[in-house]
Motif scaffolding. Structure first.
Motif, short mmCIF file in Angstrom:
data_model
loop_
_atom_site.label_atom_id
_atom_site.label_comp_id
_atom_site.label_asym_id
_atom_site.label_seq_id
_atom_site.Cartn_x
_atom_site.Cartn_y
_atom_site.Cartn_z
N GLY A 20 0.61 -0.98 0.07
CA GLY A 20 0.08 -0.16 0.29
C GLY A 20 0.64 1.73 -0.18
N VAL A 21 2.17 1.47 -0.28
CA VAL A 21 3.19 2.20 -0.56
C VAL A 21 3.14 2.81 -2.10
CG1 VAL A 21 5.36 3.41 -0.48
CG2 VAL A 21 4.37 1.27 1.04
N PRO A 22 2.78 3.83 -1.93
CA PRO A 22 2.80 4.76 -3.82
C PRO A 22 4.01 5.00 -4.10
CG PRO A 22 2.27 6.48 -1.97
CD PRO A 22 2.60 5.64 -0.70
N ILE A 23 4.14 4.13 -5.61
CA ILE A 23 5.71 4.31 -5.92
C ILE A 23 6.13 5.29 -5.61
CG2 ILE A 23 6.67 4.02 -8.48
CD1 ILE A 23 3.80 2.38 -9.02
N HIS A 24 5.71 6.74 -6.06
CA HIS A 24 6.75 8.22 -5.88
C HIS A 24 7.79 8.09 -5.03
CE1 HIS A 24 3.04 9.35 -4.57
NE2 HIS A 24 3.26 10.23 -4.21
N VAL A 25 6.99 7.42 -3.66
CA VAL A 25 7.59 7.60 -2.79
C VAL A 25 8.96 6.83 -2.34
CG1 VAL A 25 8.11 7.15 0.00
CG2 VAL A 25 6.25 8.31 -1.17
N PRO A 26 9.38 5.34 -2.59
CA PRO A 26 10.16 4.21 -2.39
C PRO A 26 11.38 4.87 -3.51
CG PRO A 26 8.67 3.22 -3.08
CD PRO A 26 8.09 4.37 -2.93
N MET A 27 10.96 4.79 -5.18
CA MET A 27 11.44 5.56 -6.14
C MET A 27 12.50 7.22 -6.18
SD MET A 27 11.21 3.60 -8.84
CE MET A 27 11.62 4.46 -10.11
N SER A 28 12.19 8.42 -5.49
CA SER A 28 11.96 9.41 -5.24
C SER A 28 13.57 8.82 -3.80
CB SER A 28 11.79 10.39 -3.70
OG SER A 28 11.22 10.00 -2.67
N MET A 29 13.15 7.85 -2.73
CA MET A 29 14.04 7.87 -1.85
C MET A 29 14.94 6.86 -2.65
SD MET A 29 11.43 7.14 1.39
CE MET A 29 12.89 5.84 1.91
N MET A 30 15.39 6.03 -3.70
CA MET A 30 15.76 5.12 -4.20
C MET A 30 17.06 5.52 -5.59
SD MET A 30 15.50 1.91 -7.07
CE MET A 30 15.20 0.55 -5.33
N TYR A 31 15.95 6.80 -5.55
CA TYR A 31 17.33 7.66 -6.34
C TYR A 31 18.22 8.37 -5.43
CZ TYR A 31 18.45 11.45 -9.53
OH TYR A 31 19.14 12.53 -10.78
N GLN A 32 18.24 8.50 -4.18
CA GLN A 32 18.65 9.92 -3.24
C GLN A 32 20.06 8.60 -2.99
OE1 GLN A 32 19.05 12.72 -2.49
NE2 GLN A 32 20.89 12.51 -2.08
N GLU A 33 19.45 7.62 -3.07
CA GLU A 33 20.04 6.86 -1.83
C GLU A 33 21.23 6.07 -3.09
OE1 GLU A 33 20.23 5.32 1.63
OE2 GLU A 33 19.67 7.36 1.47
N SER A 34 21.21 5.58 -4.12
CA SER A 34 21.46 4.64 -5.06
C SER A 34 21.85 4.99 -6.44
CB SER A 34 21.32 3.58 -5.30
OG SER A 34 20.08 2.75 -5.80
N SER A 35 21.18 6.27 -6.82
CA SER A 35 21.01 7.05 -8.23
C SER A 35 20.84 5.64 -9.49
CB SER A 35 22.44 7.33 -8.23
OG SER A 35 22.63 8.49 -7.95
N PHE A 36 19.75 4.72 -8.82
CA PHE A 36 19.58 3.12 -9.14
C PHE A 36 20.63 2.71 -9.62
CE2 PHE A 36 15.82 7.26 -10.14
CZ PHE A 36 15.38 6.16 -8.96
N ARG A 37 21.49 2.31 -9.15
CA ARG A 37 22.93 1.39 -9.68
C ARG A 37 22.68 0.05 -8.83
NH1 ARG A 37 27.14 3.37 -7.88
NH2 ARG A 37 26.78 5.46 -6.48
N SER A 38 22.29 -0.84 -9.57
CA SER A 38 22.53 -2.31 -8.70
C SER A 38 23.58 -2.61 -8.01
CB SER A 38 21.53 -3.11 -9.61
OG SER A 38 23.23 -3.25 -10.28
N ASP A 39 24.72 -2.39 -8.32
CA ASP A 39 25.76 -2.40 -7.25
C ASP A 39 26.49 -1.95 -6.16
OD1 ASP A 39 26.81 -0.77 -9.65
OD2 ASP A 39 28.30 -2.65 -10.51
N ALA A 40 25.39 -0.92 -6.11
CA ALA A 40 25.80 1.09 -4.86
C ALA A 40 26.93 0.40 -3.86
CB ALA A 40 24.89 1.78 -5.17
N LEU A 41 27.62 0.96 -3.70
CA LEU A 41 28.16 0.36 -2.18
C LEU A 41 28.52 1.84 -1.36
CD1 LEU A 41 30.80 -2.14 -3.46
CD2 LEU A 41 29.22 -2.47 -1.43
#
Length: 205
Positions: free
Chosen positions: A52-73
């Motif tokens: 029940g989580v709107p898509i735009h919320v985790p997507m905006s957080m993911m962009y901030q956290e990893s820039s959508f890189r699968s192997d981000a460290l």
């Protein structure tokens, strides 16, 4: 035989394309992200249906956290200021989930095969975390600002307001908030397209 080889090559190319984990070319536009990686949209929809989580919320957080890189460290840690000494944390992958929190997620959801470098698993993890944040700290699933502060500081840290002592963190949370608003508006313009069948998208988009 030649036709068979051609078919196999096309199939192999399609499979590789479907499994691609390269960062999107235009991460500022959620429609372009999902057009480039349509299976990401399917994973995001599954997350929304489950938590029940709107898509735009985790997507905006993911962009901030990893820039959508699968192997981000996370950044490297250094001993004496110049000797490489591991990483500053155990965070990894799309969601930058730490090892212990990821293990809690796998146990809580009975998803022992989840991988942090798999988009569908990563966004499902974020949906789980956001839904749990609502239960633990009463933060709305639609509140990207305070959801991000929970994500960054942990549930206990948010309760203790540890973010208040980090002057750099609040502007970052505000950045996530504004990006979420932008993503939300963009997604409304392309949702019907993204929800259409594969054939319809091939023929008309």
């Amino acid at each position: 035989m030649k036709i068979l080889k051609t078919c196999l090559l096309v199939t192999f190319t399609f499979v590789l394309s479907a499994c691609a984990t390269a960062p999107p070319q235009n991460p500022e536009n959620i429609c372009e992200i999902f057009r480039e990686h349509h299976h990401w949209y399917e994973g995001a929809k599954d997350m929304q249906d489950r938590w029940g989580v709107p898509i735009h919320v985790p997507m905006s957080m993911m962009y901030q956290e990893s820039s959508f890189r699968s192997d981000a460290l996370p950044p490297r840690d250094y001993l004496l200021g110049f000797i490489p000494w591991g990483r500053v944390s155990t965070a990894y992958g799309f969601s930058q989930a730490k090892t212990l929190t990821w293990e809690d997620y796998m146990k809580d959801t009975d998803n022992s095969g989840a991988d942090r470098d798999d988009f569908a698993d990563a966004i499902d993890f974020m949906g789980w975390f956001i839904a749990k944040t609502q239960k633990v700290n009463g933060v709305s699933k639609w509140d990207p600002y305070n959801q991000y502060l929970n994500y960054h500081e942990g549930w206990g840290g948010f309760k203790r307001k540890t973010y208040a002592k980090k002057s750099w963190l609040l502007p970052v949370a505000n950045k996530v908030k504004h990006r979420a608003v932008t993503y939300s508006g963009q997604l409304k313009t392309c949702k019907d397209e993204l929800d259409s069948s594969w054939l319809w998208r091939v023929l008309f988009y």
